[in-house]
Scaffold this motif. Sequence first.
Motif, PDB file in Angstrom:
ATOM      1  N   ARG A  35       0.815  -1.406  -0.215  1.00 16.96           N
ATOM      2  CA  ARG A  35      -0.270  -0.020   0.461  1.00 16.96           C
ATOM      3  C   ARG A  35       0.644   1.740  -0.175  1.00 16.96           C
ATOM      4  O   ARG A  35       0.700   2.542   0.113  1.00 16.96           O
ATOM      5  N   ILE A  36       2.426   0.888  -0.142  1.00 19.57           N
ATOM      6  CA  ILE A  36       3.056   2.007  -0.125  1.00 19.57           C
ATOM      7  C   ILE A  36       3.853   2.185  -1.929  1.00 19.57           C
ATOM      8  O   ILE A  36       3.635   1.496  -2.143  1.00 19.57           O
ATOM      9  N   GLY A  37       3.211   3.499  -2.110  1.00 20.32           N
ATOM     10  CA  GLY A  37       3.836   4.035  -3.696  1.00 20.32           C
ATOM     11  C   GLY A  37       4.506   5.002  -3.438  1.00 20.32           C
ATOM     12  O   GLY A  37       4.635   5.889  -2.801  1.00 20.32           O
ATOM     13  N   ASN A  38       5.962   4.723  -4.033  1.00 22.21           N
ATOM     14  CA  ASN A  38       7.174   5.459  -4.310  1.00 22.21           C
ATOM     15  C   ASN A  38       6.778   6.491  -5.753  1.00 22.21           C
ATOM     16  O   ASN A  38       7.009   5.907  -6.774  1.00 22.21           O
ATOM     17  N   GLU A  39       7.540   7.564  -5.664  1.00 24.78           N
ATOM     18  CA  GLU A  39       7.325   8.638  -6.750  1.00 24.78           C
ATOM     19  C   GLU A  39       5.769   8.431  -7.285  1.00 24.78           C
ATOM     20  O   GLU A  39       5.756   8.410  -8.374  1.00 24.78           O
ATOM     21  N   VAL A  40       4.843   8.870  -6.484  1.00 27.35           N
ATOM     22  CA  VAL A  40       3.669   8.722  -7.059  1.00 27.35           C
ATOM     23  C   VAL A  40       3.491   9.686  -7.857  1.00 27.35           C
ATOM     24  O   VAL A  40       3.229  11.091  -7.287  1.00 27.35           O
ATOM     25  N   PRO A  41       3.188   9.877  -9.222  1.00 28.00           N
ATOM     26  CA  PRO A  41       2.538  11.019 -10.333  1.00 28.00           C
ATOM     27  C   PRO A  41       1.293  12.230  -9.766  1.00 28.00           C
ATOM     28  O   PRO A  41       0.600  10.745  -9.591  1.00 28.00           O
ATOM     29  N   ILE A  42       1.484  12.861  -9.555  1.00 27.39           N
ATOM     30  CA  ILE A  42       0.213  13.978  -9.424  1.00 27.39           C
ATOM     31  C   ILE A  42       0.294  14.854 -10.584  1.00 27.39           C
ATOM     32  O   ILE A  42       0.787  14.893 -10.340  1.00 27.39           O
ATOM     33  N   LYS A  43      -1.061  16.003 -10.043  1.00 29.34           N
ATOM     34  CA  LYS A  43      -1.169  17.317 -10.943  1.00 29.34           C
ATOM     35  C   LYS A  43      -2.025  18.181  -9.839  1.00 29.34           C
ATOM     36  O   LYS A  43      -2.090  18.386  -8.905  1.00 29.34           O
ATOM     37  N   VAL A  44      -0.875  19.165  -9.672  1.00 25.17           N
ATOM     38  CA  VAL A  44      -0.838  20.338  -8.895  1.00 25.17           C
ATOM     39  C   VAL A  44      -1.629  21.260  -9.922  1.00 25.17           C
ATOM     40  O   VAL A  44      -0.035  21.909  -9.964  1.00 25.17           O
ATOM     41  N   GLY A  45      -3.033  21.615  -9.801  1.00 27.36           N
ATOM     42  CA  GLY A  45      -2.534  22.811 -10.976  1.00 27.36           C
ATOM     43  C   GLY A  45      -2.356  22.430 -12.313  1.00 27.36           C
ATOM     44  O   GLY A  45      -3.052  20.768 -12.533  1.00 27.36           O
ATOM     45  N   LEU A  46      -1.699  23.185 -13.484  1.00 26.56           N
ATOM     46  CA  LEU A  46      -1.571  22.382 -14.456  1.00 26.56           C
ATOM     47  C   LEU A  46       0.012  21.482 -14.576  1.00 26.56           C
ATOM     48  O   LEU A  46       0.539  21.474 -15.275  1.00 26.56           O
ATOM     49  N   THR A  47       0.573  22.283 -12.804  1.00 27.50           N
ATOM     50  CA  THR A  47       1.736  21.035 -13.254  1.00 27.50           C
ATOM     51  C   THR A  47       1.994  19.589 -12.543  1.00 27.50           C
ATOM     52  O   THR A  47       1.151  19.131 -12.217  1.00 27.50           O
ATOM     53  N   GLU A  48       2.753  18.990 -13.199  1.00 25.28           N
ATOM     54  CA  GLU A  48       2.682  17.773 -13.003  1.00 25.28           C
ATOM     55  C   GLU A  48       3.728  16.997 -11.719  1.00 25.28           C
ATOM     56  O   GLU A  48       4.885  18.314 -11.565  1.00 25.28           O
ATOM     57  N   LYS A  49       3.998  16.686 -10.418  1.00 24.52           N
ATOM     58  CA  LYS A  49       4.744  16.502  -9.431  1.00 24.52           C
ATOM     59  C   LYS A  49       4.792  15.108  -9.052  1.00 24.52           C
ATOM     60  O   LYS A  49       3.993  14.000  -9.745  1.00 24.52           O
ATOM     61  N   ARG A  50       6.108  14.517  -8.013  1.00 22.34           N
ATOM     62  CA  ARG A  50       5.347  13.036  -7.956  1.00 22.34           C
ATOM     63  C   ARG A  50       6.157  13.681  -6.366  1.00 22.34           C
ATOM     64  O   ARG A  50       6.752  14.322  -6.176  1.00 22.34           O
ATOM     65  N   CYS A  51       5.085  12.554  -5.626  1.00 19.81           N
ATOM     66  CA  CYS A  51       5.202  12.900  -4.558  1.00 19.81           C
ATOM     67  C   CYS A  51       5.680  11.354  -4.274  1.00 19.81           C
ATOM     68  O   CYS A  51       6.139  10.894  -4.168  1.00 19.81           O
ATOM     69  N   SER A  68       6.257   9.894  -1.262  1.00 18.97           N
ATOM     70  CA  SER A  68       6.077   7.956  -1.149  1.00 18.97           C
ATOM     71  C   SER A  68       4.317   8.871  -0.960  1.00 18.97           C
ATOM     72  O   SER A  68       3.531   8.909   0.092  1.00 18.97           O
ATOM     73  N   VAL A  69       3.151   7.437  -0.496  1.00 21.40           N
ATOM     74  CA  VAL A  69       1.824   7.900  -1.257  1.00 21.40           C
ATOM     75  C   VAL A  69       1.486   6.643  -0.359  1.00 21.40           C
ATOM     76  O   VAL A  69       1.714   5.585  -0.769  1.00 21.40           O
TER      77      VAL A  69
END
Length: 162
Positions: free
Chosen positions: A70-86, A88-89
Motif C-alpha cells: 500500500r506504499i507507492g514511491n514517486e507517485v505522479p500527481i497534478k498540482v494545478g497544471l503542473t505534474e509533480k511526484r510525491c 511516497s503515498v
Amino acid sequence: MIIIDYLCAMNFDRTLNLPAFAYRVRSLSNGLEEIFDSQRNKYVRLTPEEWVRQHFVNYLVNYCGFPKGRIGNEVPIKVGLTEKRCDSVVFDEMGKPKVIVEYKASSVALTRKVFDQIARYNLTLKVDYLIVSNGLTTYCCRMNRTLGRFEFLESIPNYPDL
C-alpha cells in the motif's frame, strides 16, 4: 548484486535516526551507485534523499505495520497544471490516498518551505496524514477537518490506527 554495509564509500552523511536494514547497493561503471527499491522493484540512483526514503519505508513497514503493497514511491500527481511526484503515498484498503510522505536529505532542514510543498500536494490528494522526514527529524501531522488545520502528532501512528 552487492550488499554494502553502512560504511560504504557513499559521498554523503549516512547517519540517520532510523533502524538499519539489509539493503542492496550496486556500483555502476560511471562511479554512481544504485540502491534497490523494493516498492518499485528496481534499482534507483542512490542519492541522500533516496537513502532516507529507503530507510523510512523500511521503518513504516517493519515498525509501524504499514502494508508494503500500500506504499507507492514517486507517485505522479497534478498540482494545478503542473505534474509533480510525491515521494511516497500510503493508500488505504480501497486504494484511496491516506498519507503523503516527503523526504529530504539528512543535510536539509525541515523548514516551512518543505511543509508548504507537501501541503500543495495535499490540495490534490486530500489525505488525513502528512509526514516529512530528513532521516534525523520526522514530523507527522493529522488533518483536523473540523478546525481546518493540521495538528502535529508525537509519533507516527501504526497503520491500523490511521
